[in-house]
Design a protein around this motif. Structure first.
Motif, PDB file in Angstrom:
ATOM      1  N   PRO A 148       9.187   3.334   1.475  1.00 61.32           N
ATOM      2  CA  PRO A 148      10.047   3.701   2.835  1.00 61.32           C
ATOM      3  C   PRO A 148       9.304   4.509   3.830  1.00 61.32           C
ATOM      4  O   PRO A 148       9.534   4.376   5.233  1.00 61.32           O
ATOM      5  CB  PRO A 148      11.309   4.135   2.143  1.00 61.32           C
ATOM      6  N   GLY A 149       8.531   5.580   3.342  1.00 59.68           N
ATOM      7  CA  GLY A 149       7.870   6.336   4.486  1.00 59.68           C
ATOM      8  C   GLY A 149       6.591   5.903   5.105  1.00 59.68           C
ATOM      9  O   GLY A 149       6.299   6.372   6.008  1.00 59.68           O
ATOM     10  N   LEU A 150       6.007   4.852   4.381  1.00 57.05           N
ATOM     11  CA  LEU A 150       4.578   4.373   4.784  1.00 57.05           C
ATOM     12  C   LEU A 150       4.627   3.107   5.681  1.00 57.05           C
ATOM     13  O   LEU A 150       4.117   2.966   6.534  1.00 57.05           O
ATOM     14  CB  LEU A 150       3.936   4.103   3.581  1.00 57.05           C
ATOM     15  N   LEU A 151       5.532   2.180   5.104  1.00 63.83           N
ATOM     16  CA  LEU A 151       5.929   0.889   5.752  1.00 63.83           C
ATOM     17  C   LEU A 151       6.669   0.726   7.039  1.00 63.83           C
ATOM     18  O   LEU A 151       7.556   1.178   7.032  1.00 63.83           O
ATOM     19  CB  LEU A 151       6.168  -0.064   4.746  1.00 63.83           C
ATOM     20  N   PRO A 152       6.033   0.358   8.131  1.00 65.88           N
ATOM     21  CA  PRO A 152       6.756   0.164   9.368  1.00 65.88           C
ATOM     22  C   PRO A 152       7.925  -1.509   9.302  1.00 65.88           C
ATOM     23  O   PRO A 152       7.264  -2.127   8.400  1.00 65.88           O
ATOM     24  CB  PRO A 152       5.868  -0.099  10.407  1.00 65.88           C
ATOM     25  N   GLU A 153       9.028  -1.213   9.884  1.00 69.88           N
ATOM     26  CA  GLU A 153       9.625  -2.404   9.703  1.00 69.88           C
ATOM     27  C   GLU A 153       9.113  -3.354  10.604  1.00 69.88           C
ATOM     28  O   GLU A 153       8.499  -2.975  11.807  1.00 69.88           O
ATOM     29  CB  GLU A 153      11.177  -1.968  10.118  1.00 69.88           C
ATOM     30  N   SER A 154       9.243  -4.755  10.402  1.00 71.90           N
ATOM     31  CA  SER A 154       8.621  -5.788  11.134  1.00 71.90           C
ATOM     32  C   SER A 154       9.439  -6.874  11.121  1.00 71.90           C
ATOM     33  O   SER A 154       9.919  -7.345   9.814  1.00 71.90           O
ATOM     34  CB  SER A 154       7.153  -5.942  10.970  1.00 71.90           C
ATOM     35  N   ARG A 155       9.531  -7.551  12.473  1.00 78.21           N
ATOM     36  CA  ARG A 155      10.343  -9.011  12.182  1.00 78.21           C
ATOM     37  C   ARG A 155       9.673  -9.734  13.254  1.00 78.21           C
ATOM     38  O   ARG A 155       9.122  -9.256  14.253  1.00 78.21           O
ATOM     39  CB  ARG A 155      11.548  -8.800  12.267  1.00 78.21           C
ATOM     40  N   GLY A 157     -14.027  -2.025  13.156  1.00 81.90           N
ATOM     41  CA  GLY A 157     -15.405  -1.731  12.891  1.00 81.90           C
ATOM     42  C   GLY A 157     -15.406  -0.393  12.144  1.00 81.90           C
ATOM     43  O   GLY A 157     -16.627   0.215  11.938  1.00 81.90           O
ATOM     44  N   THR A 158     -14.383   0.347  12.139  1.00 82.77           N
ATOM     45  CA  THR A 158     -14.515   1.845  11.435  1.00 82.77           C
ATOM     46  C   THR A 158     -13.719   1.719  10.049  1.00 82.77           C
ATOM     47  O   THR A 158     -13.110   0.902   9.872  1.00 82.77           O
ATOM     48  CB  THR A 158     -13.766   2.797  12.427  1.00 82.77           C
ATOM     49  N   ARG A 159     -13.885   2.857   9.424  1.00 79.00           N
ATOM     50  CA  ARG A 159     -13.364   3.148   8.167  1.00 79.00           C
ATOM     51  C   ARG A 159     -11.771   3.172   8.123  1.00 79.00           C
ATOM     52  O   ARG A 159     -11.328   3.567   9.400  1.00 79.00           O
ATOM     53  CB  ARG A 159     -13.822   4.349   7.504  1.00 79.00           C
ATOM     54  N   LEU A 160     -11.273   2.657   7.225  1.00 79.87           N
ATOM     55  CA  LEU A 160      -9.585   2.698   7.099  1.00 79.87           C
ATOM     56  C   LEU A 160      -9.324   4.327   7.286  1.00 79.87           C
ATOM     57  O   LEU A 160      -9.733   5.418   6.502  1.00 79.87           O
ATOM     58  CB  LEU A 160      -8.875   2.214   6.059  1.00 79.87           C
ATOM     59  N   SER A 161      -8.160   4.338   7.986  1.00 83.64           N
ATOM     60  CA  SER A 161      -7.575   6.099   7.865  1.00 83.64           C
ATOM     61  C   SER A 161      -6.800   6.137   6.800  1.00 83.64           C
ATOM     62  O   SER A 161      -6.695   5.275   5.745  1.00 83.64           O
ATOM     63  CB  SER A 161      -6.564   6.000   9.150  1.00 83.64           C
ATOM     64  N   THR A 162      -6.396   7.466   6.324  1.00 81.57           N
ATOM     65  CA  THR A 162      -5.830   7.781   4.974  1.00 81.57           C
ATOM     66  C   THR A 162      -4.643   7.075   5.192  1.00 81.57           C
ATOM     67  O   THR A 162      -3.998   6.688   3.993  1.00 81.57           O
ATOM     68  CB  THR A 162      -5.627   9.401   5.076  1.00 81.57           C
ATOM     69  N   ARG A 163      -3.635   7.069   6.197  1.00 79.52           N
ATOM     70  CA  ARG A 163      -2.571   6.319   6.162  1.00 79.52           C
ATOM     71  C   ARG A 163      -2.457   4.908   5.625  1.00 79.52           C
ATOM     72  O   ARG A 163      -2.059   4.213   5.089  1.00 79.52           O
ATOM     73  CB  ARG A 163      -2.009   6.677   7.480  1.00 79.52           C
ATOM     74  N   ASP A 164      -3.788   4.366   6.363  1.00 78.68           N
ATOM     75  CA  ASP A 164      -4.058   2.765   6.265  1.00 78.68           C
ATOM     76  C   ASP A 164      -4.152   2.593   4.842  1.00 78.68           C
ATOM     77  O   ASP A 164      -3.755   1.748   4.271  1.00 78.68           O
ATOM     78  CB  ASP A 164      -5.202   2.474   7.030  1.00 78.68           C
ATOM     79  N   LYS A 165      -5.115   3.501   4.049  1.00 79.16           N
ATOM     80  CA  LYS A 165      -5.249   3.346   2.769  1.00 79.16           C
ATOM     81  C   LYS A 165      -3.942   3.572   1.742  1.00 79.16           C
ATOM     82  O   LYS A 165      -3.961   2.602   1.014  1.00 79.16           O
ATOM     83  CB  LYS A 165      -6.354   4.393   2.303  1.00 79.16           C
ATOM     84  N   LEU A 166      -3.219   4.444   2.139  1.00 78.01           N
ATOM     85  CA  LEU A 166      -1.855   4.583   1.599  1.00 78.01           C
ATOM     86  C   LEU A 166      -0.830   3.384   1.599  1.00 78.01           C
ATOM     87  O   LEU A 166      -0.398   3.069   0.622  1.00 78.01           O
ATOM     88  CB  LEU A 166      -1.172   5.852   1.838  1.00 78.01           C
ATOM     89  N   VAL A 167      -0.809   2.843   2.850  1.00 83.61           N
ATOM     90  CA  VAL A 167      -0.211   1.611   3.337  1.00 83.61           C
ATOM     91  C   VAL A 167      -0.639   0.442   2.334  1.00 83.61           C
ATOM     92  O   VAL A 167      -0.022  -0.426   1.415  1.00 83.61           O
ATOM     93  CB  VAL A 167      -0.156   1.117   4.522  1.00 83.61           C
ATOM     94  N   LEU A 168      -2.012   0.394   2.145  1.00 80.17           N
ATOM     95  CA  LEU A 168      -2.781  -0.812   1.476  1.00 80.17           C
ATOM     96  C   LEU A 168      -2.454  -0.401  -0.038  1.00 80.17           C
ATOM     97  O   LEU A 168      -2.138  -1.579  -0.857  1.00 80.17           O
ATOM     98  CB  LEU A 168      -4.094  -0.745   1.638  1.00 80.17           C
ATOM     99  N   PHE A 169      -2.717   0.884  -0.497  1.00 78.35           N
ATOM    100  CA  PHE A 169      -2.329   1.197  -1.950  1.00 78.35           C
ATOM    101  C   PHE A 169      -0.799   0.551  -2.323  1.00 78.35           C
ATOM    102  O   PHE A 169      -0.761  -0.160  -3.358  1.00 78.35           O
ATOM    103  CB  PHE A 169      -2.426   2.518  -2.209  1.00 78.35           C
TER     104      PHE A 169
END
Length: 483
Positions: free
Chosen positions: A202-209, A20-32
């Protein structure tokens, strides 16, 4: 391809915005980063279309061979999609995403500086291979980075809009770049995109599996990849040699047999690439059929209309791009109003109505002739058909995922993505053959458009019958944050 919502990460976890809140700056960069990569792939599907006649003359490719400029990309991007999606699930999505970006950028440079048809088609094929890694892992990274709820809904909405916009922007940009510079600049543009995104990721995206690391379904991966490759190759080869060639018949039969074997294998596999029980859901099966038809048939219309505008009417690449620019504006308008229509009538009814509208407006294109006034008919009909097409895209995704339990949403989303990519892949080889091999291009275009319209209208009837009457309240759009 399963997109799981429970993950383990080897990088520092992303701090998500509360619901329900706005996306953080990091979230916006990841989305970009993720949306830019998806936009780049969507751009690649269309940026070359209006440049095909010029490209063919420059590299010495015959008209019947021009579709290979599209198919060489679509073949690996569709054939390896499920396999790469599963590899990313098991061994690291970020790792495969970055590999795909690097391959895509390098391949774009090869296509930019191609010196003959072979080097160009090699670059296009490697682009497709990179796209097959980028698309499923990018979607998985998006759904696992943003928590379920308003944040994820907003991210998916932005991603879907940019994906559709990328295809349209590609048509316009392709025309402008080809006229002002050359067709090579269209491929150069893609390499620039890759160079922008790759250093940031590389610096923004977390690894996931997936946390349980099930074994790779090797028999399923081999049969589905081999089946798709054989099937698409057979349809594409028929463009130059006809359907009577031995190699076409053999590869077509091999493709059908391999896909049949894939279905059999998946029914017994412990960790299948595609969940067959999921496909037995009425909304999933018929919704994906609608998605497959709307994507495959619209990509065919764009392909043959490009040839018609330039070869029959004599329009330049820039003027052709303007026609598709109007289409893009109308699609953007549809993107604003489609969620409201879905909120009013429901996703299922909107899907059926959108398919019917797309088919009817494509049927209107059969009236095209060699007179210059036809450009106005082409512009109006393709724009209106595209508005319906966008409505079908949004509503089929909602139809497929509505009513699916949370723990199975990943499987449903994976099927939506696969349907989209396979649809874009098979349309041009399936029907484009009839236009590129015809001795009379205009007659061939008319044949393709008539068959295209019939297929879409038939799909509308089948989807309406298969889904049955929707007695539920039409709240899908509101539930997913689209209103």
């Amino acid at each position: 391809m399963a997109i799981d919502t429970t993950e383990t990460t080897s990088a520092s976890p992303t701090v998500h915005s509360p619901l329900g809140t706005r996306l953080s700056t990091r979230d916006k960069l990841v989305l970009f980063v993720l949306c830019a990569a998806q936009f780049m792939v969507a751009l690649d599907f269309s940026v070359l279309n209006v440049a095909l006649p010029v490209l063919g003359k420059d590299l010495g490719m015959s008209q019947s061979a021009l579709q290979w400029a599209v198919t060489a990309f679509a073949l690996p991007s569709g054939g390896f999609l499920l396999l790469f999606g599963r590899i990313g699930d098991l061994y690291g999505r970020r790792r495969l995403f970055l590999t795909g970006l690097a391959l895509f950028g390098t391949a774009s440079l090869l296509a930019t500086f191609a010196w003959d048809p072979a080097s160009f088609l090699t670059g296009r094929a490697l682009q497709g291979l990179g796209a097959a890694a980028i698309v499923p892992t990018g979607m998985s990274l998006l759904t696992t980075t943003f928590p379920e709820g308003p944040a994820r809904d907003r991210a998916l909405g932005i991603s879907g809009t940019l994906l559709s916009l990328g295809f349209t922007v590609g048509m316009v940009a392709g025309g402008v770049l080809t006229d002002v510079l050359s067709w090579r600049s269209t491929m150069g543009l893609l390499s620039v995109f890759a160079l922008i995104v790759l250093p940031l990721a590389p610096g923004l995206l977390p690894e996931s599996r997936t946390p349980d690391r099930p074994r790779l379904d090797v028999p399923g991966a081999v049969t589905v990849t081999g089946g798709l490759l054989a099937l698409i190759y057979a349809l594409s080869t028929a463009a130059e040699r006809g359907f009577g060639g031995t190699d076409v018949i053999v590869t077509l039969a091999a493709g059908v047999l391999l896909l049949a074997a894939f279905v059999s294998i998946e029914s017994r596999a412990h960790a299948p690439l595609v969940s067959l029980p999921m496909l037995r859901r009425r909304t999933v099966a018929w919704g994906n059929l609608g998605g497959l038809v709307t994507f495959s048939m619209m990509s065919t219309v764009v392909f043959v209309l490009t040839l018609y505008l330039q070869e029959t009417l004599g329009l330049s690449a820039f003027e052709t791009g303007l026609v598709f620019g109007v289409q893009g504006v109308m699609s953007a308008v549809a993107g604003v109003y489609a969620p409201k229509v879905i909120g009013r009538f429901g996703a299922r009814r909107t899907l059926v109505g959108s398919l019917a509208g797309q088919g009817l407006f494509v049927a209107g294109l059969v009236l095209l002739n060699a007179h210059t006034w036809s450009v106005w008919l082409a512009t109006a009909a393709i724009s209106l058909a595209s508005m319906c097409h966008l409505g079908a895209i949004i509503s089929y995704g909602l139809t497929v995922t509505s009513g699916v339990p949370d723990e199975e949403q990943g499987l449903a989303t994976g099927l939506v993505t696969s349907t989209q990519q396979v649809g874009i892949t098979i349309g041009i080889p399936l029907l484009g053959v009839l236009a590129t091999t015809s001795s009379d291009l205009l007659a061939g275009v008319h044949t393709v458009l008539a068959l295209d319209a019939v297929i879409v209208l038939a799909a509308a009837v089948l989807v309406a019958t298969g889904l049955g009457r929707d007695r539920s309240r039409p709240v899908e759009a509101e539930a997913l944050g689209l209103r």
